[in-house]
Design a protein around this motif. Structure first.
Motif, PDB file in Angstrom:
ATOM      1  N   LYS A   2       3.321   6.575  -8.349  1.00 49.90           N
ATOM      2  CA  LYS A   2       2.294   5.936  -7.534  1.00 49.90           C
ATOM      3  C   LYS A   2       2.594   6.059  -6.045  1.00 49.90           C
ATOM      4  O   LYS A   2       3.740   6.067  -5.630  1.00 49.90           O
ATOM      5  N   TYR A   3       1.530   6.122  -5.317  1.00 47.94           N
ATOM      6  CA  TYR A   3       1.617   6.199  -3.865  1.00 47.94           C
ATOM      7  C   TYR A   3       0.855   5.046  -3.230  1.00 47.94           C
ATOM      8  O   TYR A   3      -0.055   4.490  -3.842  1.00 47.94           O
ATOM      9  N   ALA A  14      -2.746   5.356   9.465  1.00 50.13           N
ATOM     10  CA  ALA A  14      -2.374   5.273   8.055  1.00 50.13           C
ATOM     11  C   ALA A  14      -1.704   6.559   7.591  1.00 50.13           C
ATOM     12  O   ALA A  14      -1.993   7.645   8.095  1.00 50.13           O
ATOM     13  N   SER A  15      -0.786   6.420   6.628  1.00 44.63           N
ATOM     14  CA  SER A  15      -0.185   7.586   6.004  1.00 44.63           C
ATOM     15  C   SER A  15       0.225   7.228   4.586  1.00 44.63           C
ATOM     16  O   SER A  15       0.307   6.059   4.222  1.00 44.63           O
ATOM     17  N   GLY A  16       0.451   8.240   3.773  1.00 40.19           N
ATOM     18  CA  GLY A  16       0.800   8.034   2.376  1.00 40.19           C
ATOM     19  C   GLY A  16       2.305   7.972   2.183  1.00 40.19           C
ATOM     20  O   GLY A  16       3.057   8.666   2.850  1.00 40.19           O
ATOM     21  N   VAL A  17       2.723   7.118   1.246  1.00 46.86           N
ATOM     22  CA  VAL A  17       4.148   6.971   0.959  1.00 46.86           C
ATOM     23  C   VAL A  17       4.313   6.642  -0.524  1.00 46.86           C
ATOM     24  O   VAL A  17       3.435   6.036  -1.130  1.00 46.86           O
ATOM     25  N   LYS A  18       5.419   7.060  -1.105  1.00 44.72           N
ATOM     26  CA  LYS A  18       5.708   6.688  -2.486  1.00 44.72           C
ATOM     27  C   LYS A  18       5.842   5.169  -2.561  1.00 44.72           C
ATOM     28  O   LYS A  18       6.495   4.564  -1.706  1.00 44.72           O
ATOM     29  N   SER A  19       5.247   4.578  -3.593  1.00 45.54           N
ATOM     30  CA  SER A  19       5.212   3.113  -3.694  1.00 45.54           C
ATOM     31  C   SER A  19       6.589   2.471  -3.704  1.00 45.54           C
ATOM     32  O   SER A  19       6.761   1.363  -3.192  1.00 45.54           O
ATOM     33  N   GLU A  36       7.315  -2.769   3.093  1.00 45.78           N
ATOM     34  CA  GLU A  36       6.923  -4.101   2.622  1.00 45.78           C
ATOM     35  C   GLU A  36       6.384  -4.981   3.751  1.00 45.78           C
ATOM     36  O   GLU A  36       5.720  -5.971   3.496  1.00 45.78           O
ATOM     37  N   LYS A  37       6.664  -4.613   4.977  1.00 46.84           N
ATOM     38  CA  LYS A  37       6.158  -5.380   6.111  1.00 46.84           C
ATOM     39  C   LYS A  37       4.890  -4.766   6.697  1.00 46.84           C
ATOM     40  O   LYS A  37       4.262  -5.330   7.576  1.00 46.84           O
ATOM     41  N   ALA A  38       4.539  -3.595   6.202  1.00 47.51           N
ATOM     42  CA  ALA A  38       3.353  -2.911   6.718  1.00 47.51           C
ATOM     43  C   ALA A  38       2.119  -3.307   5.910  1.00 47.51           C
ATOM     44  O   ALA A  38       2.231  -3.812   4.792  1.00 47.51           O
ATOM     45  N   ILE A  39       0.956  -3.072   6.473  1.00 47.34           N
ATOM     46  CA  ILE A  39      -0.296  -3.324   5.757  1.00 47.34           C
ATOM     47  C   ILE A  39      -0.502  -2.194   4.755  1.00 47.34           C
ATOM     48  O   ILE A  39      -0.483  -1.024   5.123  1.00 47.34           O
ATOM     49  N   VAL A  40      -0.671  -2.574   3.494  1.00 45.99           N
ATOM     50  CA  VAL A  40      -0.931  -1.591   2.447  1.00 45.99           C
ATOM     51  C   VAL A  40      -2.434  -1.557   2.177  1.00 45.99           C
ATOM     52  O   VAL A  40      -3.021  -2.560   1.771  1.00 45.99           O
ATOM     53  N   LEU A  41      -3.035  -0.428   2.425  1.00 47.56           N
ATOM     54  CA  LEU A  41      -4.481  -0.290   2.244  1.00 47.56           C
ATOM     55  C   LEU A  41      -4.844  -0.134   0.778  1.00 47.56           C
ATOM     56  O   LEU A  41      -5.840  -0.653   0.306  1.00 47.56           O
ATOM     57  N   ALA A  42      -4.016   0.616   0.054  1.00 51.26           N
ATOM     58  CA  ALA A  42      -4.313   0.905  -1.346  1.00 51.26           C
ATOM     59  C   ALA A  42      -3.085   1.477  -2.025  1.00 51.26           C
ATOM     60  O   ALA A  42      -2.171   1.964  -1.361  1.00 51.26           O
ATOM     61  N   THR A  43      -3.088   1.385  -3.340  1.00 49.74           N
ATOM     62  CA  THR A  43      -2.024   1.984  -4.135  1.00 49.74           C
ATOM     63  C   THR A  43      -2.682   2.751  -5.277  1.00 49.74           C
ATOM     64  O   THR A  43      -3.647   2.267  -5.866  1.00 49.74           O
ATOM     65  N   GLY A  44      -2.177   3.944  -5.552  1.00 48.74           N
ATOM     66  CA  GLY A  44      -2.784   4.726  -6.621  1.00 48.74           C
ATOM     67  C   GLY A  44      -2.228   6.130  -6.688  1.00 48.74           C
ATOM     68  O   GLY A  44      -1.086   6.377  -6.278  1.00 48.74           O
ATOM     69  N   SER A  45      -3.053   7.042  -7.178  1.00 54.36           N
ATOM     70  CA  SER A  45      -2.624   8.431  -7.324  1.00 54.36           C
ATOM     71  C   SER A  45      -2.506   9.090  -5.950  1.00 54.36           C
ATOM     72  O   SER A  45      -3.150   8.650  -4.997  1.00 54.36           O
ATOM     73  N   PRO A  46      -1.683  10.139  -5.855  1.00 52.20           N
ATOM     74  CA  PRO A  46      -1.540  10.832  -4.570  1.00 52.20           C
ATOM     75  C   PRO A  46      -2.889  11.288  -4.008  1.00 52.20           C
ATOM     76  O   PRO A  46      -3.124  11.197  -2.808  1.00 52.20           O
ATOM     77  N   ALA A  48      -5.936   9.935  -4.531  1.00 53.51           N
ATOM     78  CA  ALA A  48      -6.697   8.776  -4.059  1.00 53.51           C
ATOM     79  C   ALA A  48      -6.142   8.273  -2.731  1.00 53.51           C
ATOM     80  O   ALA A  48      -6.902   7.907  -1.822  1.00 53.51           O
ATOM     81  N   ILE A  49      -4.825   8.264  -2.629  1.00 55.71           N
ATOM     82  CA  ILE A  49      -4.184   7.774  -1.415  1.00 55.71           C
ATOM     83  C   ILE A  49      -4.456   8.693  -0.239  1.00 55.71           C
ATOM     84  O   ILE A  49      -4.720   8.241   0.869  1.00 55.71           O
ATOM     85  N   ARG A  50      -4.436   9.982  -0.507  1.00 59.90           N
ATOM     86  CA  ARG A  50      -4.713  10.940   0.565  1.00 59.90           C
ATOM     87  C   ARG A  50      -6.114  10.690   1.135  1.00 59.90           C
ATOM     88  O   ARG A  50      -6.338  10.730   2.334  1.00 59.90           O
ATOM     89  N   GLN A  51      -7.055  10.418   0.231  1.00 60.51           N
ATOM     90  CA  GLN A  51      -8.431  10.149   0.659  1.00 60.51           C
ATOM     91  C   GLN A  51      -8.518   8.858   1.478  1.00 60.51           C
ATOM     92  O   GLN A  51      -9.204   8.798   2.492  1.00 60.51           O
ATOM     93  N   GLN A  52      -7.795   7.836   1.037  1.00 60.65           N
ATOM     94  CA  GLN A  52      -7.761   6.560   1.764  1.00 60.65           C
ATOM     95  C   GLN A  52      -7.230   6.759   3.178  1.00 60.65           C
ATOM     96  O   GLN A  52      -7.757   6.196   4.135  1.00 60.65           O
TER      97      GLN A  52
END
Ligand SMILES: [Zn+2]
Length: 62
Positions: A2-3, A14-19, A36-46, A48-52
């Protein structure tokens, strides 16, 4: 695997990172921050995250 889409607390982009990652280096400003201190917009497949990430960063310029 998950990312997450996280928002950099330094530059606000925003950028993607491994969960499970504890820290993440922003690809835009190069600074390291704790996920853990950053705002997480979404979690999911790479894909989906890239699109977010793309959508979020696009909004910064409109
Ligand atoms: Zn940044």
């Amino acid at each position: 695997m998950k990312y997450s889409a996280v928002v950099c607390p330094h530059c606000g982009r925003a950028s993607g990172v491994k969960s499970e990652a504890k820290t993440h280096q922003c690809p835009y400003c190069g600074r390291l921050f704790q996920t853990e201190k950053a705002i997480v917009l979404a979690t999911g497949s790479p894909k989906a995250i890239r699109q977010q990430v793309v959508d979020y960063n696009k909004k910064l310029y409109t």
